[in-house]
Design a protein around this motif. Sequence first.
Motif, short mmCIF file in Angstrom:
data_model
loop_
_atom_site.label_atom_id
_atom_site.label_comp_id
_atom_site.label_asym_id
_atom_site.label_seq_id
_atom_site.Cartn_x
_atom_site.Cartn_y
_atom_site.Cartn_z
N LYS A 37 0.82 -1.22 0.00
CA LYS A 37 0.00 0.00 0.00
C LYS A 37 0.85 1.27 0.00
O LYS A 37 2.06 1.21 0.16
N CYS A 40 1.86 2.03 4.05
CA CYS A 40 2.19 0.97 5.00
C CYS A 40 2.64 -0.25 4.21
O CYS A 40 2.64 -0.23 2.99
N CYS A 42 1.19 -3.23 4.07
CA CYS A 42 0.15 -4.23 3.78
C CYS A 42 0.10 -4.55 2.30
O CYS A 42 0.31 -3.69 1.46
N VAL A 55 -4.90 -5.32 6.66
CA VAL A 55 -4.91 -4.04 7.37
C VAL A 55 -3.87 -4.04 8.49
O VAL A 55 -3.44 -5.09 8.95
N CYS A 56 -3.49 -2.84 8.91
CA CYS A 56 -2.55 -2.65 10.01
C CYS A 56 -2.91 -1.33 10.68
O CYS A 56 -3.81 -0.63 10.22
N CYS A 59 -3.10 1.67 7.96
CA CYS A 59 -4.19 1.80 6.98
C CYS A 59 -5.56 1.69 7.63
O CYS A 59 -6.57 1.98 6.99
#
Lengths: 511, 432
Positions: A37, A40, A42, A55-56, A59
């Motif tokens: 992304k 990040c 991901c 996700v993290c 994001c």
Amino acid sequence: MTDTAGVAGQESRSTDFSDDEVIIGLEIHCQLDTRTKLFCGCSTDYRDDRPNSHVCPVCLGLPGSLPRVNKKAIEFALRVGKALNCTVPDESEFARKNYFYPDLNKGFQITQYDKPLAVKGYLDIEGEEGEKRIRITRVHVEEDPGRLVHKGGADRAKYTLVDYNRAGIPLIEIVTEPDLRSPKEARRFLNKLRATLEYLGVFDSEKEGSLRVDANISIQPKGWFGREGRGKGDRGRAEVKNISSYKGVEKALTFEVTRQKNALRRGQRLETETRHFVETRGITTSSRSKEMEQDYRYFPEPDLLPLRVCDLAAGIVLPELPDARRARFLSEYGCSPIHARTLTGDLRLAEFYEQVAGSDPIPAATWVADTLLGELNYRDMTVSRVSPVWFRDLILLVKEGSVTDKGGVEVLRSLLDQLRESGSCETPDQCVRRLGLKVLERTGGAGEEQDPVTKASREAVAEHPQAVADFHAGRKEAFNFLVGQVMKKTRGRAKPADVNQILLGILGEED
Amino acid sequence: MATISFSQKDGHNAFIPTLSEADTGPGALSGIPLAGQDNISTRGLPTTCGSRILEGYVPPYDAHVVTLLKKAGAAIVGKTNMDEFGMGTTTENSAFGPTKNPADPSRVPGGSSGGSAAAVASGMVRMALGTDTGGSIRCPAAFCGIVGHKPTYGRVSRYGLIAYANSLEQIGPMARSVSDISLLMEVLSGYDPRDSTSINCPYSHIPDPEIRGLKIGVPEEYFGEGVDAKVASVVWDGITLLERKGAEVITCRIPSMVYALAAYYVTCTSEASSNLARFDGVRYGPPADPKLPWHDAFQQQRRHGFGIEVKRRIMLGTFALSSGYYGKYYAKAQAARQQVRNDFLRLFRTFDVIAGPTMPTVAFRLGEKTDPLSMYLSDILTVPANLAGIPAISVPCGTSDGLPVGLQIMGPHFKDERVIDVAYAFEQGVSR
Ligand SMILES: [Zn+2]
């Protein structure tokens, strides 16, 4: 909401509309095909996975998390900027676009505002009247928001689910000047743009939702655009939001042209407004919701440093782009201009063609650009499903004369049907044998009377005395009719030269 | 992993959650009880910024500084109280009630990191983390009589710090001695790739009290209107002590000070209005009412979740960024900010450090400051360091009417070591 909403009032004065022109500008959002992304680590490969599994903290916009820029995404965007002949300013900057929406993880979107990554470029397209230059205002990078999901459809769902897998996917926004003059030109521009992005290796048009377009459209007196102080006499324009397919753009714009022309003819004044394209009905509707007119309160993103990427941009070497490839197809393969344009208009098609062109590139071009493309479109398939290996074999079978052109098409159709149904298919050879399409080899000499083409020819002559009589009376079409009859009897497997020769022989005997 | 038990009585409402047992390990801070702050994310521990809107939020990740503290063996025994989202100068703006000043429980501890200051000053913990956006470490340090340091912007990672005003704030150490400040700085500072504003400048330093020949600039503005005469006199005595130790003291001027407060409040409220937009009840904190249309649900959530001062600042910031006003407020504030920075750069061509009072007064009585503007005015001496991004420390330098007074020392960018040395020299000089 009706399709005629947005008509603000009546104008008493009637006008002559024959000299009007359509003015279109586009804003295109494309997902950049990076592995991770924009801010990040991901993965972007979320389409087949469970919601909220890519996700993290970053994001998801969890409190305290901070973005960090994915260099690859910037490099991809710079490739686009360069390919669109843009200037890359010394410094560009991320900004926050503030608004509330349930799919927006932070209450703002990180985008670029007054300092975009690349500015002032152009893309040449095939316009209504020859080659045409469409100016590009800017190219910038931003993050995709999440996605709202309504189980059972937006009308029936009792609640809204939010999936943040898409949140933070890198997007580029490409804005054109209002240089397009018809829905068809807009479509051509998009096709050319898509091809360019795919050649650059930064975009995958086959991924669902990878492209979204906003279109500005108005109808103005000819020459109005580009005139000094043109604010006067502006007839108002519509911004059609969120069109998510290439065909949709042309449809939405065509609808708008008709709607606006009708309104003007009725003497109504058009209001500048935002409209929505309803893909299923092919119409646009007025959307006057407040969220469309809000103040986004842009300001520089304090968590990211300004970008200084001129050196990065200078180091980028662009691959061969559609125009260059088209020129090469003309010179290297001797393709016709139309074939060259078709074949290079899609990266996969161009690469496919180069793999099957072989020693006989001109008929191969016909096979790919005309026959294959037509059969694929008919089946709503893409060329990536077709193996160049068997396609090359098929062309070879036709070239060697083992199958006639017509038989070759029949084989192609069968193989594509198999692919569509089961994902795999026979070899062309197997298919030819199974369908019994192998060309009938003439057996000369003693066995001549057993030769199937000869047999079929004798039958045709015997069954159509009138045609024979006409032939002898000097009517050419009678001969063609007889050839057709022989072809029918041999189910297209006879070589036309053989049929001609044999038929002429038989008809000659009767003299 | 070893644990330490923690059973101190919290008589000043310094903490929000405390742990009766905290993990500790080997390292520079092994076995030292240390307080985190409620706006610094800790995995598994509630982190609410002193706000109702984050009630029940337990971060799934550690802030970078928390990771570093754990690595150094520190025992994080709890999270301290603070003004909601760091917005305040008294720690009265907390959903968890005000913290009291251990030096005088009828007074505020200062803010916004008042909980950390009270926890250290009362002896509950040896050190604590604070966050400083416009003086939020230095003000409570001064009011409670401890040491607090705001590092150079970028020297300590902000990853995991719940943002109030990103371009201004830094996490920093609070302790009773300058040596402990230095020890904690060593652990906290360093490059973190997850924070794009982080700078690779680790701190590794043992405080040195030798200041002979040091040039100290004393701005007239730091002793001007609004500065309590008794406080000014105590601070001048402190500066004189530094002079006796061999430093050269010269008065100077910071003309841009007249814009500093306005530039600060426009910047921090603008950034805050955007940072706090994410608290909509969709992802964390108490859930928004699912029966309402989203627009109404968000409104309800924010109306009830935020305190009055937070709402005031969101409104101010929203206004300052809105179209038609951006140029008048936000853009102008950035220009003023640049002037403040330029003034400091100019001064640091002549001076090694700048010194003056940390706060214009001693600690206020609880409930004394009811007018927001007069509260904002009390930040005037601390905000310049945040606007310029320079390091600034507050060290106790005596009392006025029995209440602690802080001496503030500011230095050039990345010279945290230097301001810590001067503070150390002062501390040594006083104790001798
Ligand atoms: Zn992520």
